[in-house]
Design a protein around this motif. Structure first.
Motif, PDB file in Angstrom:
ATOM      1  N   ARG A  48      37.561  38.407  43.371  1.00 20.83           N
ATOM      2  CA  ARG A  48      37.819  38.831  44.747  1.00 20.83           C
ATOM      3  C   ARG A  48      39.032  39.759  44.800  1.00 20.83           C
ATOM      4  NH1 ARG A  48      34.873  39.390  48.974  1.00 20.83           N
ATOM      5  NH2 ARG A  48      34.156  37.245  49.049  1.00 20.83           N
ATOM      6  N   ALA A  49      40.058  39.479  44.011  1.00 22.81           N
ATOM      7  CA  ALA A  49      41.248  40.335  43.994  1.00 22.81           C
ATOM      8  C   ALA A  49      40.895  41.733  43.490  1.00 22.81           C
ATOM      9  CB  ALA A  49      42.327  39.703  43.111  1.00 22.81           C
ATOM     10  N   ARG A  50      40.049  41.817  42.475  1.00 24.59           N
ATOM     11  CA  ARG A  50      39.626  43.136  41.970  1.00 24.59           C
ATOM     12  C   ARG A  50      38.794  43.871  43.015  1.00 24.59           C
ATOM     13  NH1 ARG A  50      37.944  40.141  36.547  1.00 24.59           N
ATOM     14  NH2 ARG A  50      39.848  40.394  35.321  1.00 24.59           N
ATOM     15  N   GLN A  51      37.962  43.144  43.720  1.00 24.15           N
ATOM     16  CA  GLN A  51      37.159  43.752  44.776  1.00 24.15           C
ATOM     17  C   GLN A  51      38.063  44.345  45.857  1.00 24.15           C
ATOM     18  OE1 GLN A  51      35.113  41.071  47.467  1.00 24.15           O
ATOM     19  NE2 GLN A  51      33.269  42.339  47.439  1.00 24.15           N
ATOM     20  N   GLU A  52      39.096  43.616  46.258  1.00 26.63           N
ATOM     21  CA  GLU A  52      40.028  44.105  47.276  1.00 26.63           C
ATOM     22  C   GLU A  52      40.791  45.328  46.783  1.00 26.63           C
ATOM     23  OE1 GLU A  52      42.345  40.663  48.141  1.00 26.63           O
ATOM     24  OE2 GLU A  52      40.785  39.716  49.384  1.00 26.63           O
ATOM     25  N   THR A  53      41.129  45.352  45.485  1.00 27.19           N
ATOM     26  CA  THR A  53      41.794  46.530  44.918  1.00 27.19           C
ATOM     27  C   THR A  53      40.895  47.751  45.011  1.00 27.19           C
ATOM     28  OG1 THR A  53      43.109  45.190  43.382  1.00 27.19           O
ATOM     29  CG2 THR A  53      42.793  47.498  42.811  1.00 27.19           C
ATOM     30  N   VAL A  70      38.375  48.316  47.123  1.00 27.26           N
ATOM     31  CA  VAL A  70      38.247  48.736  48.519  1.00 27.26           C
ATOM     32  C   VAL A  70      39.500  49.479  48.958  1.00 27.26           C
ATOM     33  CG1 VAL A  70      38.052  47.910  50.900  1.00 27.26           C
ATOM     34  CG2 VAL A  70      36.609  46.913  49.117  1.00 27.26           C
ATOM     35  N   GLY A  71      40.682  49.011  48.517  1.00 24.46           N
ATOM     36  CA  GLY A  71      41.933  49.696  48.862  1.00 24.46           C
ATOM     37  C   GLY A  71      41.980  51.110  48.307  1.00 24.46           C
ATOM     38  N   ASP A 121      39.856  53.323  50.451  1.00 22.34           N
ATOM     39  CA  ASP A 121      40.582  53.633  51.687  1.00 22.34           C
ATOM     40  C   ASP A 121      41.616  54.739  51.464  1.00 22.34           C
ATOM     41  OD1 ASP A 121      39.235  51.855  53.311  1.00 22.34           O
ATOM     42  OD2 ASP A 121      40.645  50.207  52.981  1.00 22.34           O
ATOM     43  N   LYS A 173      32.219  52.067  50.408  1.00 23.51           N
ATOM     44  CA  LYS A 173      33.119  51.009  50.864  1.00 23.51           C
ATOM     45  C   LYS A 173      32.329  49.835  51.434  1.00 23.51           C
ATOM     46  CE  LYS A 173      36.814  49.836  54.076  1.00 23.51           C
ATOM     47  NZ  LYS A 173      37.758  50.304  55.119  1.00 23.51           N
ATOM     48  N   ALA A 202      32.770  46.284  49.775  1.00 23.38           N
ATOM     49  CA  ALA A 202      33.420  45.225  50.555  1.00 23.38           C
ATOM     50  C   ALA A 202      32.471  44.076  50.858  1.00 23.38           C
ATOM     51  CB  ALA A 202      33.963  45.807  51.860  1.00 23.38           C
ATOM     52  N   ASN A 232      35.536  32.393  48.415  1.00 24.20           N
ATOM     53  CA  ASN A 232      35.688  33.216  47.220  1.00 24.20           C
ATOM     54  C   ASN A 232      34.508  34.143  46.961  1.00 24.20           C
ATOM     55  OD1 ASN A 232      38.279  32.430  46.185  1.00 24.20           O
ATOM     56  ND2 ASN A 232      37.398  30.425  45.775  1.00 24.20           N
TER      57      ASN A 232
END
Length: 660
Positions: free
Chosen positions: A19-24, A26-27, A30, A52, A56, A160
């Motif tokens: 999940r942390a890699r996924q958020e990275t 998406v960031g 952006d 995105k 996401a 998660n």
């Protein structure tokens, strides 16, 4: 309050890391979006928005499948740590139920639209969910007016990124079994639940043979539930027998688990760690976590990450070209804009020729597919009588005249089910041995057919760009930056919504129409899933009951042999009757998927032409607003280049982290 299990349990740390890699990722999307939006060129923003949304919304869909009364709902509840889904002692689930994360407990019901899509969701109370997703005992084949239910629950496993999916039981009414089959290609992993007391029925094997393999689900987790109900001294023998029956379907020997799901649920609710540890469920969950986060998770990150890399390279090149254009005199730029219109118009004509060639090739492909399908049906029809005579049914006509009709109906149903299943197995084997190679050959032929025209198109585009910026024409070959290496790969990268197949994304290999076909093959399998339906016993039974099986003084063995002949003949006639429809439908389904290739190439051709017009037009408008505007734009482009470099470095770090 205990919120289930997951993030706090070290055994499930892999979900949090993914999940942390996924958020990275998406960031990073952006950060690139405002740069591409500022360039105002092509469909870059649309492609980033699509990327995105996909990145996401990625989640791990764990689909639980199995026949009625195998304990599917109990397995799901034991994974979640709470009794989220109801379980009944009768077939009850009529639609797909997705259990996902929610801060509070709630439920959504999605109505089924006439075209099969989901309508606007209806919010309902969790306590009302059973009224929408279950069926009455007498509703054997009543279509449900809803597409799926989504249960939102504050469970750490779901927080998660895991979506647990309950499905209608297999081997029930066709309308409900169809719901399960249509959802299979969306699942990241299947958990196939069998009952240790009655494992691997003929219908369960048929489901694996016909539907699972065809959709590309090579990694299936098999769960022998209710192992606690088997006598302790018999458990080892039962486990050995189940493993033996599952052996033809296993990708790895460690994909079979024996569990007591009810004990696992109780162990989590009380809590009782010892009871939970002895249930077998923790071993299953750790296996799922490892597979999802390491194997499926890598593809879910690397596929959009590689696409983001292409878009980043494209943005950098657009910035370089824009700076070169802004350095020109406004009158010179205006003349340049007019000069390129003629060549671009000719390229639009070339684009129409390429697309028309592909469409004609697809029409010919449909003809070949339909011809091969008809030959397959002829072979199957010829084999049906032999299959019937070789089959030894458990039901047969007996000497007792009082139950003769009952015995006959049971025998007809059993023989028809056997023949129908045999036809489906033959169809899957034919798909693998003939249909897929035929389609792959036709796609290779199409790629070769358009290759020269596409190369000429791309070369002319690059020549026009070089004339605008006074730069060199790009060489055809692999670029050190990782830019698409071939003209077709470049056009596919230009297409909005093009998705890399997982194998290409993970390996970093080149992609073209062949790799696009790899991604489409499971969808082709889904589209042909309805092939050869209608061979059920109810159609056959009426015809057989009107036959002369009982007329005359026939011996029982002759009567049973005659019954097989009658059933075989009716199945053969029914197959012939629906063959024209089946042949047409299969041809349509195959070409429907292959047209996505044509559309992707067409989008790529359009994007190349549009980008030149957009680049020159945007630079001209800026210059016409004054030289000060042009200088500010140039300064902004240099700032964007610095940000692109930072995004590029962060993306490289992410890809390296995932690939390790």
């Amino acid at each position: 309050m205990d919120r289930g299990h997951g993030a706090a349990d070290p055994a499930y740390a892999g979900y949090g890391a993914w999940r942390a890699r996924q958020e990275t990722l998406v960031g990073l999307i952006d950060r690139l979006t405002p740069i591409v939006a500022g360039l105002r060129i092509g469909a870059g923003v649309k492609k980033l928005d699509s990327l995105k949304h996909r990145a996401a919304s990625e989640a791990f869909k764990v689909m639980i499948v199995g026949e009625f009364k195998r304990g599917k709902s109990t397995v799901i509840n034991s994974m979640l740590g709470e009794k989220v889904l109801p379980s009944f002692a009768r077939p009850c689930t009529a639609i797909i139920n997705e259990v996902t994360w929610g801060d509070t407990r709630s439920a959504l019901i999605y109505p089924l639209e006439p075209d099969g899509s989901a309508g606007e969701p209806l919010a309902v109370g969790v306590e009302e969910i059973a009224d929408y997703v279950t069926i009455g005992a007498d509703d054997d084949n009543t279509p449900n007016p809803y597409q799926r239910a989504v249960v939102r629950w504050p469970l750490e496993l779901c927080r998660n990124g895991v979506v647990v999916v309950d499905s209608p039981g297999l081997n029930e009414a066709p309308e409900r079994e169809k719901v399960t089959l249509n959802y299979l290609e969306q699942a990241d992993v299947l958990v196939f639940v069998v009952d240790c007391q009655a494992a691997m029925s003929r219908s369960e094997q048929l489901f694996l043979d016909v539907h699972v393999k065809a959709r590309g689900h090579e990694d299936v987790f098999y769960v022998g539930n209710k192992i606690n109900l088997v006598e302790e001294e018999e458990r080892e023998d039962v486990q050995r027998e189940i493993r033996k029956r599952l052996a033809p379907y296993l990708s790895r020997p460690d994909r079979v688990f024996f569990v007591n799901a009810r004990a696992a649920l109780t162990g989590r609710q009380q809590p009782d760690p010892e009871l939970l540890a002895g249930s077998g469920m923790p071993e299953l969950e750790r296996g799922l976590e490892e597979f999802l986060t390491r194997e499926r998770g890598r593809a879910k990150i690397l596929s959009p990450a590689r696409e983001l890399k292409y878009l980043l390279i494209e943005a950098r090149e657009q910035i370089d070209r824009k700076e070169a254009l802004l350095a020109r005199d406004v009158e010179e730029l205006r003349a340049t804009y007019e000069r390129v219109q003629g060549p671009l118009t000719r390229l639009e004509q070339n684009r129409r020729v390429i697309v028309a060639q592909m469409e004609e090739h697809l029409r010919e492909t449909r003809g070949e597919v339909e011809g091969a399908t008809r030959r397959f049906l002829d072979r199957v029809a010829a084999n049906i009588p032999n299959w019937a005579q070789e089959y030894d049914p458990s039901n047969a006509i007996g000497a007792n005249p009082f139950n003769a009709r009952e015995k006959m109906e049971a025998a007809v149903e059993e023989i028809t089910d056997h023949l129908s299943g045999q036809v489906q197995v033959e169809f899957v084997q034919w798909q693998e041995s003939e249909l897929k190679p035929l389609v792959a050959r036709r796609v290779e032929d199409m790629e070769r057919m358009i290759d020269d025209d596409v190369k000429q198109f791309v070369t002319r585009i690059d020549e026009i760009r070089a004339s605008l910026t006074a730069g060199p024409v790009a060489a055809d070959g692999t670029d050190e930056t990782g830019k698409p290496a071939t003209p077709i790969e470049r056009l596919l990268a230009d297409a909005v919504g093009f998705v890399l197949d997982p194998a290409t994304a993970v390996s970093g290999g080149k992609f073209g129409l062949g790799s696009m076909l790899t991604a489409l093959l499971p969808q082709i399998a889904v589209g042909t899933a309805a092939f050869l339906v209608g061979l059920g016993p109810f159609v056959i039974l009426g015809a057989v009951l009107g036959s002369t099986v009982f007329k005359g003084a026939l011996q029982l063995n002759k009567a049973n042999r005659r019954l097989k002949e009658q059933v075989a003949e009716q199945v053969r006639l029914e197959l012939r009757r629906q063959s024209d429809t089946d042949v047409t439908n299969l041809g349509e389904q195959v070409v429907k998927q292959l047209r996505k290739m044509r559309d992707a190439i067409a989008q790529g051709l359009d994007a190349e032409i549009k980008s030149i017009r957009d680049e020159v037009g945007a630079a001209l408008r800026t210059k016409e607003q004054g030289e000060s505007n042009a200088k500010r734009e140039t300064t902004e482009m240099r700032r964007c280049t610095q940000e692109l470099n930072r995004v590029d470095e962060a993306l490289a770090d992410l890809i390296m982290d995932v690939a390790m």
